[in-house]
Design an enzyme around this catalytic site. Structure first.
Site, short mmCIF file in Angstrom:
data_model
loop_
_atom_site.label_atom_id
_atom_site.label_comp_id
_atom_site.label_asym_id
_atom_site.label_seq_id
_atom_site.Cartn_x
_atom_site.Cartn_y
_atom_site.Cartn_z
N LYS A 73 0.81 -1.23 0.00
CA LYS A 73 0.00 0.00 0.00
C LYS A 73 0.84 1.28 0.00
O LYS A 73 0.41 2.30 -0.51
CB LYS A 73 -0.93 0.03 1.22
CG LYS A 73 -2.15 -0.87 1.08
CD LYS A 73 -3.06 -0.63 2.28
CE LYS A 73 -4.33 -1.43 2.19
NZ LYS A 73 -5.27 -1.12 3.27
N ASP A 110 -10.08 3.80 1.75
CA ASP A 110 -10.46 3.39 3.12
C ASP A 110 -11.11 4.55 3.85
O ASP A 110 -11.96 4.35 4.74
CB ASP A 110 -9.21 2.94 3.91
CG ASP A 110 -8.84 1.50 3.62
OD1 ASP A 110 -9.69 0.76 3.08
OD2 ASP A 110 -7.69 1.11 3.92
P1 NAP Z 1 -0.96 -1.94 10.84
O1 NAP Z 1 -0.56 -0.71 10.09
O2 NAP Z 1 -0.02 -3.09 10.90
O3 NAP Z 1 -1.30 -1.47 12.35
C1 NAP Z 1 -1.60 -2.41 13.33
C2 NAP Z 1 -2.08 -1.73 14.61
O4 NAP Z 1 -2.47 -2.74 15.54
C3 NAP Z 1 -1.02 -0.89 15.30
O5 NAP Z 1 -1.61 0.19 15.98
C4 NAP Z 1 -0.45 -1.90 16.31
O6 NAP Z 1 0.16 -1.31 17.44
C5 NAP Z 1 -1.69 -2.62 16.74
N1 NAP Z 1 -1.39 -3.95 17.27
C6 NAP Z 1 -1.01 -5.04 16.57
N2 NAP Z 1 -0.80 -6.08 17.41
C7 NAP Z 1 -1.05 -5.62 18.67
C8 NAP Z 1 -1.01 -6.21 19.96
N3 NAP Z 1 -0.66 -7.49 20.13
N4 NAP Z 1 -1.35 -5.44 21.02
C9 NAP Z 1 -1.71 -4.15 20.86
N5 NAP Z 1 -1.75 -3.52 19.66
C10 NAP Z 1 -1.42 -4.26 18.58
O7 NAP Z 1 -2.32 -2.54 10.29
P2 NAP Z 1 -3.51 -1.74 9.58
O8 NAP Z 1 -3.31 -1.74 8.12
O9 NAP Z 1 -3.66 -0.44 10.28
O10 NAP Z 1 -4.77 -2.71 9.84
C11 NAP Z 1 -5.28 -2.86 11.16
C12 NAP Z 1 -6.57 -3.68 11.10
O11 NAP Z 1 -7.56 -2.97 10.38
C13 NAP Z 1 -6.45 -5.04 10.42
O12 NAP Z 1 -7.18 -5.98 11.17
C14 NAP Z 1 -7.11 -4.83 9.07
O13 NAP Z 1 -7.70 -6.01 8.55
C15 NAP Z 1 -8.20 -3.84 9.45
N6 NAP Z 1 -8.65 -3.04 8.31
C16 NAP Z 1 -9.95 -3.14 7.95
C17 NAP Z 1 -10.42 -2.42 6.88
C18 NAP Z 1 -11.85 -2.55 6.47
O14 NAP Z 1 -12.16 -2.21 5.32
N7 NAP Z 1 -12.76 -2.97 7.34
C19 NAP Z 1 -9.55 -1.57 6.16
C20 NAP Z 1 -8.22 -1.47 6.57
C21 NAP Z 1 -7.78 -2.22 7.65
P3 NAP Z 1 1.74 -0.97 17.48
O15 NAP Z 1 1.89 0.35 16.78
O16 NAP Z 1 2.06 -0.93 18.92
O17 NAP Z 1 2.44 -2.08 16.73
#
Ligand code: NAP
Length: 283
Positions: A73, A110
């Site tokens: 992305k 998004d």
């Molecule tokens: P990302 O950039 O990797 O960010 C992950 C986030 O989750 C960070 O804030 C991370 O915190 C936190 N995290 C991960 N593991 C954790 C743990 N064990 N304890 C506490 N915090 C934790 O991922 P992203 O792209 O933002 O996506 C996040 C979620 O949103 C995913 O599940 C994705 O499928 C979903 N999503 C859904 C849509 C939709 O259309 N519905 C669209 C986009 C994303 P740290 O900074 O501390 O690592």
């Protein structure tokens, strides 16, 4: 709305790695069938090491555009000639259009996906009515924050495991954002109009996002953008507390619509039949 016959049989897809989990082919496939278009939409798995070569070949293979998912992305922005403010500000694009002049248009849908989710699931919610809490500070948090600021939310509290990432997010989006700790939620929670999970916690195979909901927080709408499972532990806890809850599948469906319209020339509807069709794949 249609762009004429040419786009009706266009070729599009989703690039990422791994790609087998992607629901995008099912969503676009549903619409192609519904609107009786002869176009196609494929899952295009590209290993990160092969990305530049395989990505460059997509236009020659006749693709009108692609969705982009993890881990590309951010990287695709290097290839784009026109980057929408949404994609530039979030540093990520999920929808690319290959234009006739050979250039690439990059967008982050998004943001619109989250805005439409809220508008359809909680049409009475008004951003300006009070603060919002966003759990997480990753890529999805950026899109959600962008959308909330556009809705004139006066204050956004960011709660994240890695505090430095929350601070970076706040510095990027300006003085309506503030870092908060999980412990502070109890005090803040009484004032907020919405609490959104944007962390990956609660996803299938991951532990739940633990938030101590209490009666004083009941007026907040609780949204989880995680959509697999449909109802996460976080949402179940909010529901038990009496909060109105919003599941994340609608965001996934709404973020897909702009790309479909650009490539196939038809503005698709996100209706209950699509919702039910995709939800069945998650059960
Ligand atoms: P990302 O950039 O990797 O960010 C992950 C986030 O989750 C960070 O804030 C991370 O915190 C936190 N995290 C991960 N593991 C954790 C743990 N064990 N304890 C506490 N915090 C934790 O991922 P992203 O792209 O933002 O996506 C996040 C979620 O949103 C995913 O599940 C994705 O499928 C979903 N999503 C859904 C849509 C939709 O259309 N519905 C669209 C986009 C994303 P740290 O900074 O501390 O690592």
């Amino acid at each position: 709305m249609t762009n004429g016959d040419e786009s009706r049989d266009a070729k599009a897809g989703v690039v990422g790695w791994p790609i087998s989990h992607s629901l995008s082919p099912a969503i676009h496939g549903f619409w192609l069938k519904k609107y009786r278009l002869s176009g196609s939409y494929a899952a295009l798995g590209i290993r990160p090491g092969d990305f530049d070569r395989k990505f460059s070949a997509l236009r020659e293979q006749g693709f009108a555009g692609v969705n982009v998912t993890i881990p590309f992305k951010e990287r695709v922005l290097e290839h784009a000639a026109e980057i929408t403010p949404a994609a530039r500000d979030t540093g990520a694009a999920n929808t690319l259009t290959f234009r006739k002049d050979g250039t690439i248009h990059a967008d982050n849908t998004d943001i619109a996906g989250f805005a439409r989710l809220v508008k359809s699931a909680a049409p009475d919610w008004k951003g300006r009515d009070g603060p919002v809490v966003v759990m997480g500070a990753g890529g999805a948090a950026r899109a959600v924050v962008w959308s909330l600021l556009a809705e004139k939310v006066p204050r956004v509290f960011i709660v994240n495991r890695t505090v430095s990432k929350a601070e970076t997010l706040c510095a990027h989006f300006g003085n309506r954002l503030e870092v908060a700790s999980p412990g502070e939620l109890r005090g803040i929670g009484r004032k907020v109009t919405m609490i959104v999970n944007t962390t990956s916690l609660g996803m299938k195979g991951q532990p739940d996002l633990a938030v101590e909901f209490e009666p004083g927080m009941r007026s907040a709408i609780v949204v989880d953008i995680v959509y697999n499972p449909l109802k996460t532990g976080f949402l179940k806890a909010a529901e038990r507390n009496g909060n109105r809850i919003v599941t994340g599948l609608g965001m996934l469906l709404h973020q897909a619509a702009p790309g479909f319209e650009r490539w196939f020339g038809v503005s698709p509807e996100v209706d209950s039949e699509l919702h039910e069709t995709i939800a069945r794949k998650l059960r």
